[in-house]
Design a protein around this motif. Structure first.
Motif, PDB file in Angstrom:
ATOM      1  N   GLY A  99      70.923  89.222 -35.673  1.00  0.00           N
ATOM      2  CA  GLY A  99      70.651  89.608 -34.295  1.00  0.00           C
ATOM      3  C   GLY A  99      69.152  89.673 -34.041  1.00  0.00           C
ATOM      4  N   TYR A 100      68.768  89.350 -32.800  1.00  0.00           N
ATOM      5  CA  TYR A 100      67.361  89.494 -32.418  1.00  0.00           C
ATOM      6  C   TYR A 100      67.280  90.121 -31.034  1.00  0.00           C
ATOM      7  CZ  TYR A 100      67.832  85.317 -29.476  1.00  0.00           C
ATOM      8  OH  TYR A 100      68.239  84.419 -28.507  1.00  0.00           O
ATOM      9  N   PHE A 101      66.181  90.829 -30.777  1.00  0.00           N
ATOM     10  CA  PHE A 101      65.943  91.465 -29.493  1.00  0.00           C
ATOM     11  C   PHE A 101      64.440  91.543 -29.270  1.00  0.00           C
ATOM     12  CE2 PHE A 101      64.975  94.727 -26.507  1.00  0.00           C
ATOM     13  CZ  PHE A 101      66.042  94.756 -25.622  1.00  0.00           C
ATOM     14  N   TYR A 102      64.017  91.160 -28.073  1.00  0.00           N
ATOM     15  CA  TYR A 102      62.631  91.369 -27.659  1.00  0.00           C
ATOM     16  C   TYR A 102      62.589  91.448 -26.149  1.00  0.00           C
ATOM     17  CZ  TYR A 102      62.293  86.243 -26.969  1.00  0.00           C
ATOM     18  OH  TYR A 102      62.483  84.936 -26.565  1.00  0.00           O
ATOM     19  N   PHE A 103      61.461  91.846 -25.639  1.00  0.00           N
ATOM     20  CA  PHE A 103      61.294  92.030 -24.203  1.00  0.00           C
ATOM     21  C   PHE A 103      60.131  91.165 -23.749  1.00  0.00           C
ATOM     22  CE2 PHE A 103      60.416  94.112 -20.222  1.00  0.00           C
ATOM     23  CZ  PHE A 103      61.661  94.574 -19.812  1.00  0.00           C
ATOM     24  N   ASN A 104      60.408  90.239 -22.826  1.00  0.00           N
ATOM     25  CA  ASN A 104      59.379  89.385 -22.244  1.00  0.00           C
ATOM     26  C   ASN A 104      59.689  89.280 -20.754  1.00  0.00           C
ATOM     27  OD1 ASN A 104      57.351  87.614 -21.689  1.00  0.00           O
ATOM     28  ND2 ASN A 104      58.115  85.960 -22.995  1.00  0.00           N
ATOM     29  N   LYS A 105      59.233  90.277 -20.011  1.00  0.00           N
ATOM     30  CA  LYS A 105      59.521  90.449 -18.590  1.00  0.00           C
ATOM     31  C   LYS A 105      60.960  90.875 -18.351  1.00  0.00           C
ATOM     32  CE  LYS A 105      55.962  87.246 -17.185  1.00  0.00           C
ATOM     33  NZ  LYS A 105      55.641  85.926 -16.720  1.00  0.00           N
ATOM     34  N   LYS A 106      61.835  90.605 -19.300  1.00  0.00           N
ATOM     35  CA  LYS A 106      63.233  91.040 -19.262  1.00  0.00           C
ATOM     36  C   LYS A 106      63.726  91.079 -20.711  1.00  0.00           C
ATOM     37  CE  LYS A 106      65.143  86.444 -18.912  1.00  0.00           C
ATOM     38  NZ  LYS A 106      66.185  85.615 -18.491  1.00  0.00           N
ATOM     39  N   PRO A 107      64.820  91.808 -20.972  1.00  0.00           N
ATOM     40  CA  PRO A 107      65.347  91.826 -22.343  1.00  0.00           C
ATOM     41  C   PRO A 107      65.884  90.444 -22.727  1.00  0.00           C
ATOM     42  CG  PRO A 107      66.401  93.503 -20.967  1.00  0.00           C
ATOM     43  CD  PRO A 107      65.568  92.660 -20.070  1.00  0.00           C
ATOM     44  N   ILE A 108      65.547  90.007 -23.923  1.00  0.00           N
ATOM     45  CA  ILE A 108      66.026  88.731 -24.454  1.00  0.00           C
ATOM     46  C   ILE A 108      66.644  89.023 -25.815  1.00  0.00           C
ATOM     47  CG2 ILE A 108      65.385  86.397 -25.197  1.00  0.00           C
ATOM     48  CD1 ILE A 108      62.992  86.678 -23.197  1.00  0.00           C
ATOM     49  N   PHE A 109      67.895  88.629 -25.980  1.00  0.00           N
ATOM     50  CA  PHE A 109      68.585  88.932 -27.233  1.00  0.00           C
ATOM     51  C   PHE A 109      69.671  87.912 -27.503  1.00  0.00           C
ATOM     52  CE2 PHE A 109      70.327  91.532 -23.792  1.00  0.00           C
ATOM     53  CZ  PHE A 109      71.677  91.204 -23.824  1.00  0.00           C
ATOM     54  N   GLY A 110      70.108  87.893 -28.762  1.00  0.00           N
ATOM     55  CA  GLY A 110      71.165  86.974 -29.138  1.00  0.00           C
ATOM     56  C   GLY A 110      71.360  86.942 -30.635  1.00  0.00           C
ATOM     57  N   PHE A 157      75.763  94.404 -25.567  1.00  0.00           N
ATOM     58  CA  PHE A 157      75.581  93.640 -26.798  1.00  0.00           C
ATOM     59  C   PHE A 157      76.950  93.301 -27.385  1.00  0.00           C
ATOM     60  CE2 PHE A 157      71.725  96.586 -27.073  1.00  0.00           C
ATOM     61  CZ  PHE A 157      70.896  95.692 -26.418  1.00  0.00           C
ATOM     62  N   LYS A 158      77.293  92.035 -27.343  1.00  0.00           N
ATOM     63  CA  LYS A 158      78.599  91.589 -27.819  1.00  0.00           C
ATOM     64  C   LYS A 158      78.791  91.861 -29.310  1.00  0.00           C
ATOM     65  CE  LYS A 158      81.457  87.445 -27.933  1.00  0.00           C
ATOM     66  NZ  LYS A 158      81.541  86.031 -27.576  1.00  0.00           N
ATOM     67  N   TYR A 159      77.697  91.797 -30.065  1.00  0.00           N
ATOM     68  CA  TYR A 159      77.762  91.990 -31.512  1.00  0.00           C
ATOM     69  C   TYR A 159      76.903  93.172 -31.932  1.00  0.00           C
ATOM     70  CZ  TYR A 159      79.585  87.240 -31.395  1.00  0.00           C
ATOM     71  OH  TYR A 159      80.325  86.132 -31.113  1.00  0.00           O
ATOM     72  N   LYS A 160      77.365  93.888 -32.936  1.00  0.00           N
ATOM     73  CA  LYS A 160      76.601  95.026 -33.458  1.00  0.00           C
ATOM     74  C   LYS A 160      75.267  94.559 -34.054  1.00  0.00           C
ATOM     75  CE  LYS A 160      77.620  99.503 -35.203  1.00  0.00           C
ATOM     76  NZ  LYS A 160      77.125 100.059 -36.409  1.00  0.00           N
ATOM     77  N   ASP A 161      75.209  93.299 -34.487  1.00  0.00           N
ATOM     78  CA  ASP A 161      73.962  92.748 -35.033  1.00  0.00           C
ATOM     79  C   ASP A 161      72.849  92.773 -33.974  1.00  0.00           C
ATOM     80  OD1 ASP A 161      75.253  91.333 -37.608  1.00  0.00           O
ATOM     81  OD2 ASP A 161      76.491  90.934 -35.856  1.00  0.00           O
ATOM     82  N   ILE A 162      73.217  92.523 -32.720  1.00  0.00           N
ATOM     83  CA  ILE A 162      72.228  92.548 -31.640  1.00  0.00           C
ATOM     84  C   ILE A 162      71.811  93.996 -31.363  1.00  0.00           C
ATOM     85  CG2 ILE A 162      71.745  91.969 -29.229  1.00  0.00           C
ATOM     86  CD1 ILE A 162      73.864  89.714 -29.518  1.00  0.00           C
ATOM     87  N   TYR A 163      72.779  94.897 -31.378  1.00  0.00           N
ATOM     88  CA  TYR A 163      72.474  96.321 -31.203  1.00  0.00           C
ATOM     89  C   TYR A 163      71.507  96.793 -32.283  1.00  0.00           C
ATOM     90  CZ  TYR A 163      73.354 101.392 -31.272  1.00  0.00           C
ATOM     91  OH  TYR A 163      73.218 102.759 -31.284  1.00  0.00           O
ATOM     92  N   ASP A 164      71.742  96.397 -33.533  1.00  0.00           N
ATOM     93  CA  ASP A 164      70.842  96.787 -34.622  1.00  0.00           C
ATOM     94  C   ASP A 164      69.459  96.158 -34.443  1.00  0.00           C
ATOM     95  OD1 ASP A 164      72.790  98.376 -35.700  1.00  0.00           O
ATOM     96  OD2 ASP A 164      73.203  97.094 -37.424  1.00  0.00           O
ATOM     97  N   ALA A 165      69.401  94.952 -33.904  1.00  0.00           N
ATOM     98  CA  ALA A 165      68.107  94.329 -33.596  1.00  0.00           C
ATOM     99  C   ALA A 165      67.397  95.138 -32.493  1.00  0.00           C
ATOM    100  CB  ALA A 165      68.299  92.885 -33.166  1.00  0.00           C
TER     101      ALA A 165
END
Length: 161
Positions: free
Chosen positions: A16-27, A127-135
């Motif tokens: 999972g990955y998560f970052y913020f660039n004007k809006k949340p971006i994750f996947g 977050f569809k997956y817990k991996d994204i939540y952990d990110a």
């Protein structure tokens, strides 16, 4: 910019990955190449990763301190944790080759979650997956670090409130 990464031990599993660039971006990403492409294409200053970046058998100072404060990390004596450590350090070295100005830190999402009193059930529709939540939790550790509101457990970074 901060990247939160929940690294899997194997490339076939979800990272999972998560970052913020004007809006949340994750996947979700899988392969090392996909992770490195993301890092190369964005302007990250910090990467906060849910994976051990050092190794000491059976417990590092980070695990001993986490246990002392009631957190329950997995020991590096487990085969899956050793694989995770090996993949994390392979990626760390490749990231430094791409950009040696990126700072890479280890964090522990279960502790972040407990410290910030968060629960996956509140985020499961986002977050569809817990991996994204952990990110996301790894990202939050980075945000607290950037705000100078953090604690170090050995080389592991956690929010301080």
């Amino acid at each position: 910019m901060i990247l939160g990464l929940d690294l899997s031990a194997k490339e076939n599993n979800k990272t999972g990955y998560f970052y913020f660039n004007k809006k949340p971006i994750f996947g979700i990403l899988n392969k090392n190449e996909e992770i490195l492409n993301l890092i190369e294409n964005e302007k990250f200053k910090y990467i906060f990763i849910d994976a051990p970046l050092s190794y000491e058998h059976p417990y590092r100072i980070e695990e001993r301190l986490l246990y002392k404060y009631g957190f329950k990390p997995l020991p590096l004596s487990l085969k899956s944790m050793k694989l995770l450590y090996e993949r994390a350090n392979l990626l760390k070295n490749k990231i430094i080759e791409i950009n040696n100005n990126i700072e890479i830190y280890e964090t522990f999402p279960r502790a972040v979650e407990k410290i910030l009193k968060l629960k996956y059930q509140y985020f499961s529709k986002i977050f569809k997956y817990k991996d994204i939540y952990d990110a996301y939790l790894s990202y939050l550790a980075g945000l607290f670090f950037k705000l100078n509101r953090y604690e170090k457990f050995g080389n592991l970074i956690l929010p301080k409130i």
